[in-house]
Design an enzyme around this catalytic site. Structure first.
Site, PDB file in Angstrom:
ATOM      1  N   GLU A 181       0.832  -1.211   0.000  1.00 46.96           N
ATOM      2  CA  GLU A 181       0.000   0.000   0.000  1.00 46.96           C
ATOM      3  C   GLU A 181       0.866   1.261   0.000  1.00 46.96           C
ATOM      4  OE1 GLU A 181      -2.826  -0.422   3.259  1.00 46.96           O
ATOM      5  OE2 GLU A 181      -4.149  -1.588   1.975  1.00 46.96           O
ATOM      6  N   GLU A 199      -5.497  -8.304  -1.046  1.00 41.46           N
ATOM      7  CA  GLU A 199      -6.158  -8.133   0.245  1.00 41.46           C
ATOM      8  C   GLU A 199      -7.618  -7.814  -0.002  1.00 41.46           C
ATOM      9  OE1 GLU A 199      -4.581  -5.416   3.185  1.00 41.46           O
ATOM     10  OE2 GLU A 199      -2.523  -5.863   2.593  1.00 41.46           O
TER      11      GLU A 199
HETATM   12  C1  BGP Z   1      -4.366  -2.830   4.957  1.00 42.44           C
HETATM   13  C2  BGP Z   1      -3.019  -3.309   5.375  1.00 42.44           C
HETATM   14  C3  BGP Z   1      -3.001  -4.496   6.258  1.00 42.44           C
HETATM   15  C4  BGP Z   1      -4.236  -4.751   7.040  1.00 42.44           C
HETATM   16  C5  BGP Z   1      -5.520  -4.395   6.382  1.00 42.44           C
HETATM   17  C6  BGP Z   1      -6.727  -4.398   7.281  1.00 42.44           C
HETATM   18  O1  BGP Z   1      -4.390  -1.445   4.968  1.00 42.44           O
HETATM   19  O2  BGP Z   1      -2.181  -3.582   4.282  1.00 42.44           O
HETATM   20  O3  BGP Z   1      -1.796  -4.512   6.946  1.00 42.44           O
HETATM   21  O4  BGP Z   1      -4.157  -4.847   8.354  1.00 42.44           O
HETATM   22  O5  BGP Z   1      -5.463  -3.157   5.743  1.00 42.44           O
HETATM   23  O6  BGP Z   1      -6.698  -3.267   8.066  1.00 42.44           O
HETATM   24  P1  BGP Z   1      -6.905  -3.266   9.616  1.00 42.44           P
HETATM   25  O7  BGP Z   1      -5.979  -4.285  10.162  1.00 42.44           O
HETATM   26  O8  BGP Z   1      -6.587  -1.918  10.054  1.00 42.44           O
HETATM   27  O9  BGP Z   1      -8.332  -3.632   9.827  1.00 42.44           O
END
Ligand code: BGP
Length: 477
Positions: free
Chosen positions: A181, A374
């Site tokens: 990201e 993701e």
């Molecule tokens: C993205 C990241 C992850 C992850 C995911 C979910 O932004 O690449 O590392 O954790 O989001 O977000 P969160 O864990 O804040 O719910």
């Protein structure tokens, strides 16, 4: 039965080192930004760089220090991934396990050996590793030495790290991502790039300059990977999610275009090899001078990526009226409430069709293979007396998104290499540091106060995903 995905489509899940490994100081590992980002009310201030923190203190707790202890339990966890039928597992390497000081001349053998064991364990089950080189992970030693990605010398350190892992894992890993990201640098400068602002510093300038160094580092890493690992594929990684205009008013439509460009700023360079005219104008208008050399421009051109990967959790909605911004979207991305969409418990807007739209927009722009690396639902789970977790809401979320992704592939004809949902096992949340924001098919017994046995168990969604994979996405019921 309904149509499957094309043969060879990769199915799996994604994690990040700091959110699952724990063992933050084991076997010579050095301290990294994510280790000093605490749980609790100060978390956002530290992640964004507003509250400087370069060491741990006694007043805070740090969820990454133990996380879910995957450092020691990776065999059990990979076996569970294999039981679901994974053909790919995306994980990140912690920079400071390999180079504890960030730019050590000799890599830490214990760190190299650890990831080699993880890779071999995946391979044992026929699981393709997909490795993120930097997932919110800047060595603290390099912040002390250079100020993190504010400084051009970070490029050399990053390349040193890349050389160590490419040399060691050549022939064992085909898919790589440079920066997770990368656009998060704009929203979470400390977590994303190890940046702390000095009083009075021009923050916009610092961020653009750091972005430039990361883009050059990414391009040089692509070249190095191609040289040391012929046949490998290196991708960029974008926090994606299309912006919709809040109304059809042309000013709102234009605002949405500009908001999308905040993200394309990075991928346009990584995919096309140069800053587009609008980006150059933006930089000029902001009064920013980039430290950009002719060699940088040549590197950007020579180091374009092989595929475009992205995270997708939500679409965003934006208005030209600054009074109407809000925080409905994934971390850091401002969005007004879209009246047509429901939100998760954490206020992220749920929009499966938006995934199809995002895939199409990225392909229309780049014509490169894509990888959804993701996508998932953070939710509170309830464990029943018999230990089961009935997470139908998670199945609904994933089913909706996979259905739309299938349309993007089968009906729109887009080349999508695979899908790694976030995260197959409950891990520490990146934005909040919570354990209770759970994404997994696998439940982990640990709460926000750090209590629990860390035992793993299968939720209902585990068996659902197993069926999805076995049918190559034909059976989503
Ligand atoms: C993205 C990241 C992850 C992850 C995911 C979910 O932004 O690449 O590392 O954790 O989001 O977000 P969160 O864990 O804040 O719910």
């Amino acid at each position: 039965m309904a149509q499957p995905f094309p043969k060879g489509f990769l199915w799996g899940g994604a994690t990040a080192a700091n959110q699952c490994e724990g063992a933050y100081d084991a076997d010579g590992r050095g301290l990294s930004t994510v280790d000093v980002v605490p749980y609790g009310p100060d978390r956002f201030a530290v992640s964004s760089g507003a509250l400087p923190m370069l060491a741990c203190d006694d007043r805070h707790t740090y969820p990454s220090h133990e996380a879910i202890d995957m450092y020691r339990r990776y065999k059990e966890d990979i076996a569970l991934f294999a039981e679901m039928g994974f053909s790919v597992y995306r994980f990140s390497i912690a920079w400071t396990r390999i180079l504890p000081g960030g730019d050590d001349q000799v890599p830490n053998e214990a760190g190299l050996a650890f990831y080699e064991r993880v890779i071999d364990e995946c391979r044992k089950y026929g699981i393709e590793p997909l490795i993120t080189i930097s997932h919110f992970d800047t060595p603290i030693a390099l912040i002390q030495k250079y100020g993190g990605w504010k400084d051009r010398r970070m490029i050399g350190a990053f390349l040193q790290y890349c050389r160590a892992i490419f040399t060691r894992y050549a022939g064992k890993v085909k898919y790589w991502l440079t920066f997770n990201e990368i656009n998060m640098l704009l929203h979470m400068p400390f977590m994303g790039a190890g940046i702390l602002f000095a009083p009075g510093e021009n923050e916009t300038e610092v961020k653009y300059r750091a972005a430039h160094y990361e883009l050059v580092a990414s391009a040089r890493a692509v070249q190095l990977a191609h040289e040391l690992m012929p046949g490998c594929m290196v991708g960029c990684m974008l926090a994606a999610g299309q912006y919709y205009p809040a109304t059809p008013a042309p000013a709102d439509v234009h605002r949405a275009l500009e908001a999308d460009r905040d993200n394309y700023f990075f991928t346009d360079v990584q995919v096309r090899g140069a800053y587009p005219a609008w980006a150059q104008k933006r930089i000029e208008r902001a009064g920013v001078t980039l430290d950009c050399t002719p060699a940088d421009l040549a590197d950007l051109r020579a180091g374009t990526v092989d595929f475009v990967s992205f995270s997708y959790y939500a679409s965003h909605c934006i208005s030209a009226d600054p009074k109407q911004t809000g925080r409905y979207g994934n971390a850091g991305a401002a969005s007004v409430k879209n009246p047509y969409l429901a939100v998760t418990e954490w206020g992220w807007q749920i929009d499966p069709v938006g995934l199809r739209i995002t895939c199409n927009s990225l392909y229309d722009r780049y014509q490169k293979p894509m990888f959804v690396v993701e996508n998932g639902l953070g939710a509170t789970d309830r464990v029943e007396k018999d230990g089961t977790v009935h997470d139908g809401y998670r199945i609904d979320y994933l089913r909706g998104h996979i259905r739309e992704l299938k349309k993007a592939v089968n009906e729109d004809g887009l080349p999508v290499l695979g899908y790694t949902m976030w995260s197959p096992i409950d891990i520490v949340s990146a934005s909040t540091g919570e354990m209770k924001k759970r994404y997994g098919f696998i439940y982990v017994d640990k709460d926000d106060a750090g209590r629990g046995t860390l035992a793993r168990s299968r939720k209902d969604s585990f068996f659902w995903y197993q069926k999805v994979i076995a049918s190559n996405g034909a059976d989503l019921d």
